[in-house]
Design a protein around this motif. Structure first.
Motif, short mmCIF file in Angstrom:
data_model
loop_
_atom_site.label_atom_id
_atom_site.label_comp_id
_atom_site.label_asym_id
_atom_site.label_seq_id
_atom_site.Cartn_x
_atom_site.Cartn_y
_atom_site.Cartn_z
N UNK A 318 -12.13 4.50 12.87
CA UNK A 318 -10.89 3.84 13.30
C UNK A 318 -9.81 4.86 13.60
N UNK A 319 -9.69 5.89 12.77
CA UNK A 319 -8.66 6.91 12.98
C UNK A 319 -8.91 7.69 14.27
N UNK A 320 -10.18 8.00 14.55
CA UNK A 320 -10.49 8.75 15.78
C UNK A 320 -10.16 7.91 17.01
N UNK A 398 11.53 8.86 17.18
CA UNK A 398 10.59 8.70 16.06
C UNK A 398 9.78 7.44 16.27
N UNK A 399 8.46 7.55 16.13
CA UNK A 399 7.58 6.40 16.29
C UNK A 399 6.58 6.35 15.14
N UNK A 400 6.69 5.31 14.31
CA UNK A 400 5.80 5.07 13.17
C UNK A 400 5.02 3.80 13.49
N UNK A 401 3.70 3.89 13.56
CA UNK A 401 2.91 2.76 14.03
C UNK A 401 1.52 2.78 13.43
N UNK A 402 0.80 1.70 13.65
CA UNK A 402 -0.57 1.65 13.16
C UNK A 402 -1.29 0.43 13.67
N UNK A 403 -2.61 0.45 13.52
CA UNK A 403 -3.43 -0.65 14.00
C UNK A 403 -4.38 -1.17 12.94
N UNK A 404 -4.78 -2.42 13.09
CA UNK A 404 -5.82 -3.02 12.27
C UNK A 404 -7.07 -3.15 13.12
N UNK A 405 -8.12 -2.45 12.70
CA UNK A 405 -9.42 -2.52 13.34
C UNK A 405 -10.42 -3.02 12.31
N UNK A 406 -11.51 -3.58 12.76
CA UNK A 406 -12.46 -4.16 11.82
C UNK A 406 -13.04 -3.10 10.88
N UNK A 409 -7.81 0.71 8.82
CA UNK A 409 -6.38 0.46 8.97
C UNK A 409 -5.69 1.79 9.19
N UNK A 410 -4.87 1.90 10.22
CA UNK A 410 -4.23 3.17 10.54
C UNK A 410 -2.72 3.09 10.36
N UNK A 411 -2.11 4.25 10.15
CA UNK A 411 -0.66 4.37 9.95
C UNK A 411 -0.31 5.82 10.25
N UNK A 412 0.48 6.04 11.29
CA UNK A 412 0.77 7.41 11.75
C UNK A 412 2.19 7.48 12.30
N UNK A 524 16.31 10.83 13.11
CA UNK A 524 15.37 10.77 11.99
C UNK A 524 14.12 11.56 12.31
N UNK A 525 13.49 12.09 11.26
CA UNK A 525 12.27 12.88 11.41
C UNK A 525 11.27 12.40 10.36
N UNK A 526 10.04 12.17 10.78
CA UNK A 526 8.95 11.90 9.84
C UNK A 526 7.64 12.36 10.49
N UNK A 527 6.79 12.96 9.69
CA UNK A 527 5.46 13.37 10.14
C UNK A 527 4.47 12.74 9.18
N UNK A 528 3.62 11.86 9.70
CA UNK A 528 2.72 11.10 8.82
C UNK A 528 1.29 11.13 9.32
N UNK A 529 0.39 11.52 8.43
CA UNK A 529 -1.05 11.37 8.61
C UNK A 529 -1.60 10.64 7.40
N UNK A 530 -2.75 10.04 7.54
CA UNK A 530 -3.47 9.51 6.39
C UNK A 530 -4.46 10.55 5.88
N UNK A 531 -4.67 10.53 4.57
CA UNK A 531 -5.57 11.50 3.94
C UNK A 531 -6.50 10.76 2.98
N UNK A 532 -7.62 11.41 2.67
CA UNK A 532 -8.60 10.91 1.72
C UNK A 532 -8.71 11.90 0.58
N UNK A 533 -8.58 11.43 -0.65
CA UNK A 533 -8.77 12.31 -1.80
C UNK A 533 -10.26 12.64 -1.91
N UNK A 534 -10.57 13.93 -1.99
CA UNK A 534 -11.96 14.37 -2.04
C UNK A 534 -12.15 15.44 -3.12
#
Length: 604
Positions: A318-320, A398-406, A409-412, A524-534
């Protein structure tokens, strides 16, 4: 006050006060939640927005005969003033203050302040009742919400069908999940647990729905038993034969209206109920029915937070896909925005179109935050027809957005310099400090069991060094085709009782990494990625260690970076990240977009 017609909201407040007087009440509390303690709620439950005009995702209001207040945290300090009339409402910041403190200070002696027991937790009731008692006032449960009485055109509850979520995407069958919960109940000596959180129910039963905007859940309650059977309370119109068959004989179906009576019929049973997620009405019904209540966290919460292999694989896919859509948007924006013809809404509409062009988008994961110039400083800003601002050349967007895919879930969030010309020195300094904090989280290595509260300062240290900070958390949990804000994990300051900041981070958890900086009325400034704890293997180490795998891939605007502020390691991280972006997104785009991407991802 451009977001709404003030006289209309004034009439609504007056109508509520008249209703309270008719009911013999001196006040009433209106939270922004529903009977499931949800963050995002269905239209039928948007009482706070209807009454005040406030459109944020966290807040509450308290109404007395002569005074009223609206309570929001630091994310909404600017937004609440733009949307709610200061002549009618006091603006109160939390956690600096609270409804209990405000009522304790302003409720008159002998006052009766009402509350809806289906919209508050037991803990909130205890604290607020104590504060009122100190003034000789009382907190009174009501049987019908007075806002609902005066809200003439209140929407009905959604009857959208619920659907089975494919076990291949979920990674586990619903029967397996129920079995795990049954094992927990047996070990704890419990007969059953009450489940009211919509995302917990969706995860446990492998169901998805369309009852709450941007969150794929269905309105339901559940009771899970130690024999691995369950009672599921959902409007019968929402269930078809295929869902009944998939749920199987182990799940008994009931109407939503049957939930409270069944709670009252659990006499003598040891029942687990989550004091953070279950409303006080649940505790009241169990108590009156003679059940033995054991306060315990909803057993789905932690299990849901640890994503299995299938959920991790789905999120990467989904992220790709989402990153390619965002990259097409950023390229388009680089051409169109400097012309001066775009607005916040026209830009966010185009971003949605790029996501829809994937053929996989089911919904946005939240309302896009498309903030031009000073609107970028409003952390959870939502553009409306009245506030829609032109994206001006030579400004910050600034653009904060995301999508719901089957499958995820994204947020960037990306912050962009709209040319022509070079950005101001101050903007570059703040952006680079935010980037340094983002990299510090992304590159962190820490012992298993470290909490989000312990990591939060990693992101803030470079802003602190410049005498700056930001008034939101650094990271929130994210669901797997579920809620974009998911507990229990969180990266935020541990002060102020922030939920989740003391939760140990565990391998398999999804979180956001989103430091920011906001200069009111400027940018405003924000830099957002999603991460996975590994898991991280450290040669020569003597304890289990963890780190983060970055899941989100889209270019970070190099025009805003003050390169001398970056260390060699930080430059290496950024160049390595951009190489990953090019490797993952490059094959999905072509032509002018790919050429632009190659330049955007070139080494600093």
């Amino acid at each position: 006050m451009a977001d709404h017609d003030l006289p209309d909201y004034g009439r609504r407040l007056a109508a509520l006060r008249a209703r309270l007087a008719a009911d013999g009440l001196d006040g009433f509390v209106v939270p922004l939640t529903d009977e499931h303690m949800s963050e995002y709620v269905g239209d039928y439950a948007k009482r706070l927005e209807w009454l005040t005009g406030f459109k944020g995702s966290a807040g509450a209001a308290s109404v007395l005969a002569e005074r009223a207040a609206i309570f929001v945290d630091g994310r909404y300090t600017l937004q609440v003033r733009a949307q709610v009339d200061g002549d009618d409402w006091d603006y109160v910041g939390v956690p600096q203050s609270s409804i209990a403190e405000w009522l304790g200070a302003h409720a008159p002696e002998g006052a009766k302040v009402g509350y809806d027991p289906w919209l508050h937790t037991k803990g909130w009731v205890d604290v607020t009742a104590a504060a009122l008692a100190a003034k000789g006032a009382t907190l009174v449960p009501i049987t019908r919400n007075p806002v609902d009485v005066v809200w003439a055109d209140r929407p009905a509850l959604s009857l959208a069908k619920v659907e089975i979520y494919d076990a291949e995407l979920a990674g586990r069958s619903a029967a397996d999940k129920r079995g795990e919960i049954a094992d927990w109940l047996t070990k704890q000596g419990l007969d059953a647990t009450v489940m009211t959180a919509l995302d917990s129910i969706a995860w446990t039963f492998n169901l998805r729905g369309d009852d709450v905007t941007h969150t794929p859940v269905g309105l339901a309650f559940a009771i899970l038993h130690a024999d691995a059977t369950a009672d599921l309370f959902v409007a019968p119109e929402k269930i078809d034969d295929s869902v009944r068959a998939a749920l199987g004989n182990g799940v008994r179906l009931h109407s939503r209206e049957s939930f409270a009576p069944m709670l009252a019929g659990l006499s003598g049973k040891r029942i687990a109920s989550d004091p953070e997620r279950a409303v006080v009405a649940v505790f009241d019904a169990l108590t009156k029915g003679g059940a033995k209540i054991v306060e315990a966290r909803d057993p789905a919460v932690f299990a849901k937070a640890i994503k299995n292999h299938a959920e991790q694989a789905g999120q990467r896919a989904a992220q790709a896909r989402d990153g390619a859509a965002l990259t097409r948007y950023l390229h388009w924006l680089s051409i169109e925005a400097p012309k001066g013809g775009l607005t916040e809404i026209s830009a966010s509409d185009k971003l949605r179109a790029f996501r829809e062009a994937t053929g996989k988008l089911l919904d946005l994961s939240f309302d896009t935050i498309s903030g031009a110039g000073p609107h970028g400083a409003i952390m959870h800003y939502k553009a409306s027809a009245e506030t829609d601002r032109r994206i001006e050349p030579s400004s910050v967007y600034l653009c904060d957005s995301g999508g719901q895919y089957v499958d995820g879930t994204t947020d960037v969030t990306r912050t962009i310099w709209v040319g022509p010309g070079d950005p101001p020195v101050e903007v570059c300094d703040r952006f680079t400090r935010v980037l340094k904090g983002h990299i510090a989280i992304a590159a962190a290595v820490f012992p298993d069991g470290t909490t989000g509260g312990q990591l939060d300062g990693f992101a803030r240290q470079y802003l602190w060094a410049a005498g700056c900070d930001y008034a939101h958390g650094t990271g929130h949990g994210v669901g797997a085709f579920l809620a974009v804000h998911e507990g229990p994990q969180r990266i935020a300051k541990p002060a102020g009782g922030q939920p989740g900041t003391m939760e140990p981070l565990r391998a398999g958890m999804f979180l956001s990494n989103e430091p920011g900086y906001y200069k009111a009325d400027h940018f405003g400034i924000r830099i957002e990625n999603l991460v996975l704890v590994e898991v991280r293997e450290i040669e020569g180490g003597d304890m289990p260690m963890l780190g983060f795998e970055t899941l989100t891939f889209a270019p970070i605007d190099k025009a805003l970076i003050e390169a001398p502020l970056l260390t060699a390691d930080e430059r290496q991280w950024l160049d390595g990240y951009h190489a990953q972006v090019l490797g993952i997104i490059g094959p999905q785009v072509d032509g002018a977009t790919k050429e632009w991407l190659e330049g955007a991802c070139a080494p600093l």
